[in-house]
Enzyme design. Structure first.
Site, PDB file in Angstrom:
ATOM      1  NE  ARG A 108     -58.845  -5.855  90.795  1.00 49.48           N
ATOM      2  CZ  ARG A 108     -58.221  -7.014  91.045  1.00 49.48           C
ATOM      3  NH1 ARG A 108     -58.280  -7.562  92.235  1.00 49.48           N
ATOM      4  NH2 ARG A 108     -57.542  -7.638  90.101  1.00 49.48           N
ATOM      5  CG  HIS A 135     -59.445  -9.948  85.743  1.00 47.40           C
ATOM      6  ND1 HIS A 135     -58.690  -8.797  85.619  1.00 47.40           N
ATOM      7  CD2 HIS A 135     -58.867 -10.651  86.761  1.00 47.40           C
ATOM      8  CE1 HIS A 135     -57.723  -8.808  86.524  1.00 47.40           C
ATOM      9  NE2 HIS A 135     -57.798  -9.916  87.216  1.00 47.40           N
ATOM     10  CD  GLN A 138     -55.219 -13.225  85.729  1.00 42.84           C
ATOM     11  OE1 GLN A 138     -55.081 -12.524  86.719  1.00 42.84           O
ATOM     12  NE2 GLN A 138     -54.323 -14.127  85.380  1.00 42.84           N
ATOM     13  CG  ASP A 227     -61.351 -16.888  89.407  1.00 39.44           C
ATOM     14  OD1 ASP A 227     -60.600 -16.830  90.401  1.00 39.44           O
ATOM     15  OD2 ASP A 227     -62.027 -15.919  89.004  1.00 39.44           O
ATOM     16  CB  CYS A 267     -56.518 -15.503  87.610  1.00 39.55           C
ATOM     17  SG  CYS A 267     -58.052 -15.600  88.554  1.00 39.55           S
ATOM     18  NE  ARG A 293     -52.527  -9.881  85.443  1.00 44.12           N
ATOM     19  CZ  ARG A 293     -53.308  -9.543  86.469  1.00 44.12           C
ATOM     20  NH1 ARG A 293     -53.431 -10.343  87.504  1.00 44.12           N
ATOM     21  NH2 ARG A 293     -54.009  -8.413  86.449  1.00 44.12           N
TER      22      ARG A 293
HETATM   23  N1  NVA Z   1     -63.283 -13.769  89.876  1.00 43.60           N
HETATM   24  C1  NVA Z   1     -62.387 -13.198  90.846  1.00 43.60           C
HETATM   25  C2  NVA Z   1     -61.087 -12.850  90.235  1.00 43.60           C
HETATM   26  C3  NVA Z   1     -60.039 -12.371  91.197  1.00 43.60           C
HETATM   27  C4  NVA Z   1     -58.752 -11.997  90.531  1.00 43.60           C
HETATM   28  C5  NVA Z   1     -63.048 -11.979  91.461  1.00 43.60           C
HETATM   29  O1  NVA Z   1     -63.718 -11.209  90.756  1.00 43.60           O
HETATM   30  O2  NVA Z   1     -62.920 -11.822  92.651  1.00 43.60           O
HETATM   31  N1   CP Z   2     -55.421 -12.316  89.550  1.00 41.13           N
HETATM   32  C1   CP Z   2     -55.559 -11.109  90.071  1.00 41.13           C
HETATM   33  O1   CP Z   2     -56.112 -10.185  89.466  1.00 41.13           O
HETATM   34  O2   CP Z   2     -55.066 -10.982  91.340  1.00 41.13           O
HETATM   35  P1   CP Z   2     -55.327  -9.796  92.332  1.00 41.13           P
HETATM   36  O3   CP Z   2     -56.788  -9.810  92.691  1.00 41.13           O
HETATM   37  O4   CP Z   2     -54.449 -10.081  93.514  1.00 41.13           O
HETATM   38  O5   CP Z   2     -54.946  -8.493  91.660  1.00 41.13           O
END
Ligand code: NVA
Ligand code: CP
Length: 309
Positions: A108, A135, A138, A227, A267, A293
């Site tokens: 990530r 993502h 997800q 989101d 999510c 997930r």
């Molecule tokens: N759009 C959000 C998703 C978190 C799972 C982010 O990138 O922070």
């Molecule tokens: N939805 C999701 O990816 O959650 P986290 O950021 O907690 O991993």
């Protein structure tokens, strides 16, 4: 060996194969404990190395359980403890060592460039656990949840996204091409989807419906997703951005324009983009969504290892 970086680069038939495998595996796990392994432990002896340069709860836990249930193990690296983050070691050398000690790498990151550089240098699969542009794990899991609840292929459903046009939406747009479903996006005028992904959908001859009215975007929806308006590490003027989204907060009024049996997905983590009533209503399937997930990521891991049944 296969990478899992962007849905748009993965053949539709492989994405469908992942979902079919996840469904079969999930069914066989009724009454098992979190750490009980699947029959035959297909990834016995394999090590998944994961690294989070941004916060995570769900992705971290679900990948851990996913590899464990397949008979393997996981190691989570802290980026601040590596030489890489202090500039003392290159991505190439780091990747070489990861490939020497592990069997797959889940990252990530705040940089799509870094993800691609790792891919170039790794000789093991890399999985995108969220990047600025997508993502994918997800959204593939969300397609699974939608089909599980609706009991029909997503191609027969109207999907609406109401909210920020971010990495999660980019993956949903890619999925709308791969799985061929109708996607409507409701967002403020100044926050429309990324132009390069829209250009790609046009090349794929896919139309995405973009409206700057949340109520209209919910019209006849089978599923409404959203989101956070402010993503992790979003370097925007938060107050200004939140103000622009004030008419896009998902309320019962917006949901009332969807089909009667419409479901709501998020999510997580959440901010203020959905009100408490909708979030806690029967239509909200966010906990089932989070739980799935694990099941889908198991099949993603098997896909990367060329071990899908
Ligand atoms: N759009 C959000 C998703 C978190 C799972 C982010 O990138 O922070
Ligand atoms: N939805 C999701 O990816 O959650 P986290 O950021 O907690 O991993």
């Amino acid at each position: 060996m296969k990478h899992f970086i962007n849905l748009k680069d993965i053949p539709a038939k492989d994405l469908r194969k992942i979902l079919i495998d996840a469904k079969k595996r999930k069914k066989l796990r009724k009454n098992l404990n979190f750490l009980d392994t699947d029959y035959k432990e297909p990834l016995k002896g394999k090590l998944l190395i994961q690294m989070f340069e941004k916060s995570s709860l769900r992705t971290r836990l679900s990948f851990y359980l996913a590899i464990k249930q397949l008979g393997g193990s996981a190691l989570t690296l802290r980026p601040d403890e590596l030489h890489l983050s202090k500039g003392g070691e290159s991505i190439g050398d780091t990747a070489k060592i990861l490939s020497t000690f592990g069997n797959a790498f889940m990252l990530r990151t705040d940089s799509d460039k870094k993800l691609n550089e790792f891919k170039e240098h790794l000789s093991i699969p890399i999985i995108n656990g969220l990047s600025p542009s997508s993502h994918p794990t997800q959204i593939l899991s969300d397609i699974f949840t939608i089909e599980e609840i609706k009991k029909k292929p997503i191609s027969k459903l109207n999907i609406s996204w109401i909210g920020d046009c971010n990495n999660v939406l980019n993956s949903l747009i890619a999925a709308s091409v791969k799985f061929d479903f109708r996607l409507t996006v409701g967002c403020p005028k100044d926050y429309r989807p990324n132009s390069s992904i829209i250009k790609w959908t046009k090349e794929c001859k896919k139309k995405i419906y973009i409206l700057n009215n949340a109520y209209k975007a919910a019209n006849k929806a089978d599923v409404i997703l959203t989101d956070k308006v402010i993503s992790i590490n979003d370097k925007v003027n938060k107050k200004k951005k939140l103000a622009k989204f004030k008419n896009f907060i998902i309320s019962q009024k917006i949901i009332s324009n969807a089909k009667d049996d419409c479901i709501f997905l998020h999510c997580l983590p959440r901010g203020d983009e959905v009100d408490e009533v909708v979030f806690n209503s029967k239509k909200s399937k966010v906990w089932q969504q989070a739980q799935n997930r694990v099941d889908v990521q198991k099949s993603i891991l098997l896909y990367c290892f060329d071990k899908l049944r």
